[in-house]
Scaffold this motif. Sequence first.
Motif, mmCIF file in Angstrom:
data_model
loop_
_atom_site.group_PDB
_atom_site.id
_atom_site.type_symbol
_atom_site.label_atom_id
_atom_site.label_comp_id
_atom_site.label_asym_id
_atom_site.label_seq_id
_atom_site.Cartn_x
_atom_site.Cartn_y
_atom_site.Cartn_z
ATOM 1 N N ILE A 146 -5.237 4.346 1.809
ATOM 2 C CA ILE A 146 -6.146 3.217 1.861
ATOM 3 C C ILE A 146 -5.422 1.886 1.687
ATOM 4 N N ASP A 147 -4.467 1.835 0.761
ATOM 5 C CA ASP A 147 -3.779 0.569 0.504
ATOM 6 C C ASP A 147 -3.009 0.090 1.729
ATOM 7 N N GLU A 148 -2.322 1.023 2.409
ATOM 8 C CA GLU A 148 -1.563 0.636 3.606
ATOM 9 C C GLU A 148 -2.513 0.222 4.721
ATOM 10 N N ALA A 149 -3.618 0.931 4.856
ATOM 11 C CA ALA A 149 -4.602 0.555 5.872
ATOM 12 C C ALA A 149 -5.133 -0.849 5.619
ATOM 13 N N LEU A 150 -5.406 -1.159 4.356
ATOM 14 C CA LEU A 150 -5.907 -2.496 4.021
ATOM 15 C C LEU A 150 -4.865 -3.565 4.320
ATOM 16 N N ASP A 151 -3.586 -3.280 4.045
ATOM 17 C CA ASP A 151 -2.528 -4.264 4.328
ATOM 18 C C ASP A 151 -2.470 -4.606 5.807
ATOM 19 N N PHE A 152 -2.501 -3.587 6.656
ATOM 20 C CA PHE A 152 -2.411 -3.847 8.094
ATOM 21 C C PHE A 152 -3.652 -4.564 8.610
ATOM 22 N N LEU A 153 -4.807 -4.217 8.089
ATOM 23 C CA LEU A 153 -6.027 -4.889 8.547
ATOM 24 C C LEU A 153 -6.063 -6.338 8.075
ATOM 25 N N LEU A 154 -5.528 -6.614 6.896
ATOM 26 C CA LEU A 154 -5.468 -7.999 6.441
ATOM 27 C C LEU A 154 -4.485 -8.813 7.286
ATOM 28 N N LYS A 155 -3.378 -8.188 7.697
ATOM 29 C CA LYS A 155 -2.462 -8.875 8.617
ATOM 30 C C LYS A 155 -3.153 -9.188 9.938
#
Length: 822
Positions: A541-550
């Motif tokens: 989830i954390d990595e998914a959130l990072d890419f979506l925020l980018k």
Amino acid sequence: MERKMMQNVHLAPENDEDDLYSGYNDYNPMFDTEDLENDVAFQQAARTSHGRRPPVTAKIPGSASSRPLATGFGPKTTLPSSMGRPMTGGIQFEDGVSRPMTAVQAAGYTKAAMRGSSFDPLGQARGPAPPLEKKNSDSPEEKLRQLEKKVNELVEESCVANSCGDLKLALEKAKEAGRQERELLRQREQITPPENINLDLTYSVLLNLASQYAANEMYAEALTTYQVIVKNKMFTSGGILKVNMGNIYLKQRNYSKAIKFYRMALDQITSAHKEMRMKIMENIGVAFIKTGQYVDAISSFEDIMSISPNLKAGFNLILCYFAVGNGEQMKKAFKKLIAVPLEVDFDDKYISLNDDLHTNLLLEAIKNDSISQMERERKSMAEEYIMTAAKLIAPVIETSFAVGYDWCVDAVKASHYVELANDLEINKATTYLRQQNFNQALETLKMFEKKDSRVKSAAATNLSFLYYLGNELAQATNYADLAVNSDRYNPAALTNKGNTVFANGDYEKAAEFYKEALRNDSLCTEALYNLGLAYKKLNRIDEALDFLLKLHAILPNSAQVLYQIASIYEIMEDPNQAIEWLLQLISVVPTDPRVLSKLGKLYDNEGDKSQAFHYYYESYRYFPSNIEVIEWLGAYYIDTQFCEKAIEYFERAALILPTQVKWQLMVASCYRRSGNYQKALEKYKVIHRKFPENVECLRFLVRLCTDMGLKEVQEYITKLKKVEKLKEIREQRIKSGRDGSARNRREGGGDSGGTKGERLSAKLKALPGTNEPYESRSSKEIDASYIDPLGPQAERPRTAARKRTEEDDFADEELGDDLLPE
């Protein structure tokens, strides 16, 4: 010898600057070095020079003797030389008085210095310089200068504010500059004659004020200010401002006046300003297009294309011919468009042909400089114009779309846009897709399988996408592999390959393809979005959130990205952040019913019923067929004791799902709880006719008839008894059937044995005995077709309204023993 030297001293004239070199040019002796030892003058000069060569002198005009110079050593004498140039040790008149050295006074040498005082060329011994005279600030001229300076500063501040986007401040500064300039004129007229007025300052103030009015869309004031400038004959360049007035009329859609002022400006601009004349003619053509006068617009654009062709004029010319329906002229205009010179080198001039390190560094430095970026932008704009024009005229210049598009492709191939021809072919396939002609699109794309790698990769990518949409994953995977093999650096091909792997459930491998696509193009938004989804599927989830925020930083108004970020925060059990992102989402898509219902659900979970009701109601307004939203709104009104308002929503649900009895039971129950027993009774009777075996309906009919003292109560009691017995037997049979099948499974394939009658007897023995007392099951839900209106659902949290409605309204009405038959 001393007497001889004294005889050679002559008095120099006082003003002999003009004759300093007279006589020297007439003398050109030979340099004799044989008798230097006997040359008395040379020997004397050698003894007194101490290693320094004394300067030579010119002859005194009108005489054969040399002009003496002072050496500063010994007596001031003239030394004769064998070359005829006397070497002097000083200048002395016959009466013994030395000649003053006036030539060195400018350097600070004075008589006082000769007497032993210190050398002071800057005059520092005289003390500090007197203070500067203070300006008289009270003088009228100084006041005028200060006021003029203030006006210039206000004009500059106004322009700076406009460039920063603060239009209101820019207008205020421009108005203040106008007031100060008028005050300056009033004061100057009192002091100086009118011809000394600064017209340039007045012109700049008025022009800036008109520009700020136009920027603030105050067009009437801007036109008035421009008229002041144009009508003043003292402003020699005021006529060109009629272009600005024409622009304002064009914005106001007053096209006739815009054309009038454009033509007036065109008459006042000489042919030396060629580019400006072309731009005004282009504006005239655009105004003619706005008024529908396509013939006049064609005339303007044809003149531009014949004098100074450009892309915009060529494209507008094609539009005009398209509007009048002249296919042949469209072809000619298209050829003119692709022949417009771009002054861009189409060859790849940034590729080094050798291994020279300095050359490679230089090419790398200029590859992305401002000129290279301008060339790429110009080329991209030209390609966009040509692509749009081809798509526009292809269906009308020939008998069919395909033939017309082929003509455009051939025309482009004959120009310097050779690479664009392949893009036109791919665009042709895309047009077939829009026309839902999938077979032609596939055939067109398959033609590129034998082309070069770049075009083949693009075509294979589109083919993979088509098969992916058609859910033909095998073909989609094949063409995705072909696209990747043809061009490994194509981010679209890698993204499509990742999509096919994602569809097969291999999220790790799909993420690798998306990462490779991002390495080739860091701005590939599709790969970035899909990578976030892949990590979400992998529960990272954390990595998914990072890419979506980018991705959100790149696409701040993307509804899909905002929804996925909110969904991830919901998974992370952070409802506040989820609500915040959903609020951003509804600012982008304010009419999305799903997002509104999602917000209502989150607020409901947080216990904020008012906000939940607001967003559920908004969702219902935009999409009144969502059963979940209808159920929540009805339960909300029941919980707030407004049962009559809940009827509207339950009736809507009954219309959407007419085969489900629970919505009609809810309507009848709302009538009953609101005190309208007659309508409730009628509604229950209607339900009983449609669903005669529904136990709940019969129970409520018995209760209502009893309370109202109706004679039909016995009839409904009898029906209720029959239905309950029937439901009970049916339930027992179902239960016994499950027990028998389970027992057979436990026996594990043993011999079923026995006859058909024996097996039936065994089943009958499993039923409860006839001598067992009868147990009423009215309090149980034995109707398999009946679903509790607000019963618990695993995927939806139960609200207090639903729970109360379920317990107090639809399942708590148990019949008394006196109402059951003996």
